[in-house]
Design an enzyme around this catalytic site. Structure first.
Site, short mmCIF file in Angstrom:
data_model
loop_
_atom_site.label_atom_id
_atom_site.label_comp_id
_atom_site.label_asym_id
_atom_site.label_seq_id
_atom_site.Cartn_x
_atom_site.Cartn_y
_atom_site.Cartn_z
N GLU A 70 0.88 -1.18 0.00
CA GLU A 70 0.00 0.00 0.00
C GLU A 70 0.91 1.22 0.00
O GLU A 70 1.20 1.79 -1.04
CB GLU A 70 -0.93 0.00 1.22
CG GLU A 70 -1.86 1.19 1.24
CD GLU A 70 -2.75 1.22 2.50
OE1 GLU A 70 -3.32 2.29 2.76
OE2 GLU A 70 -2.85 0.20 3.21
N HIS A 115 11.46 -6.96 19.63
CA HIS A 115 10.37 -7.91 19.40
C HIS A 115 9.00 -7.23 19.44
O HIS A 115 8.65 -6.54 20.39
CB HIS A 115 10.39 -9.02 20.44
CG HIS A 115 11.74 -9.62 20.64
ND1 HIS A 115 12.41 -10.31 19.65
CD2 HIS A 115 12.57 -9.64 21.71
CE1 HIS A 115 13.57 -10.73 20.10
NE2 HIS A 115 13.70 -10.34 21.35
#
Length: 221
Positions: A70, A115
């Site tokens: 996108e 993370h």
């Protein structure tokens, strides 16, 4: 030697990831394949599509999603680490400008994304930035050497000056808040430096473990 339970059948340790061009849509009508330096390492279960550039010695951890389907294009510099579960995506027709070129997501050299971090364009992450566990950066510019702690959110079109420290869980959504941030504490600087040191060893070390030969496209041959 590997040992497995007698009732478990192989195969084991399948090294698999997906790298491909973006799907053709009205938003993004031209399919472009990622450009990945042969010294970068893509962990198993990585997903990368579209106009994505990844430079040398960058480590991409398991279950990282880099979707330039996108917002586009994405740039990821040298000696970066995108750890397990990091997500990169961008909004259509929204960009930052770096060196006279437009990007949906721009990540400079030696950036650590811990993370579960979410980096969503339009955004610019300058050199040596640390983005902590499950932190979010969206519609923002983050100055060199800044430290965004775990669970923090940086958004609202703000610009963080170099060396800014965003505390754990903070929500920086206007420029006044961004300007009030303190400098990165020494202990957090040292932590970010150690994360960089460790992760810069991973691309070559993991490549040896998996015994991979890499094409210039970044795929295993």
């Amino acid at each position: 030697m590997w040992h497995y339970p007698n009732n478990v059948n192989g195969p084991f340790n399948i090294y698999s990831y997906f790298v491909g061009s973006n799907p053709v849509t009205s938003v993004n009508p031209t399919p472009i394949f990622p450009k990945i330096n042969k010294t970068a390492f893509l962990s198993p279960f990585t997903y990368i599509v579209g106009d994505v550039t990844i430079r040398n010695n960058t480590y991409v951890g398991p279950f990282v999603s880099i979707r330039a389907d996108e917002g586009t294009p994405f740039f990821i510099g040298s000696n970066c680490n995108l750890q397990d579960g990091v997500i990169l995506h961008g909004l259509k027709n929204k960009h930052v400008e770096v060196n006279n070129r437009k990007y949906s997501v721009y990540i400079d050299d030696e950036v650590s994304c811990a993370h579960g971090a979410l980096i969503h364009g339009p955004c610019q992450i300058d050199k040596k930035v640390f983005i902590g566990f499950k932190a979010i950066v969206y519609h923002a510019q983050v100055g060199e050497g800044s430290f965004i702690a775990s669970g923090a959110v940086v958004t609202g079109g703000v610009t963080l000056r170099p060396g800014s420290f965003v505390p754990p869980g903070a929500h920086i959504d206007n420029q006044k808040k961004a300007d009030s941030l303190s400098n990165v504490p020494k202990n957090e600087q040292e932590f970010a430096q150690e994360v960089q040191r460790v992760n810069q060893e991973f691309p070559s070390a993991y490549s040896f473990v998996f015994g991979k030969n890499r094409c210039t496209c970044g795929l295993s041959c």
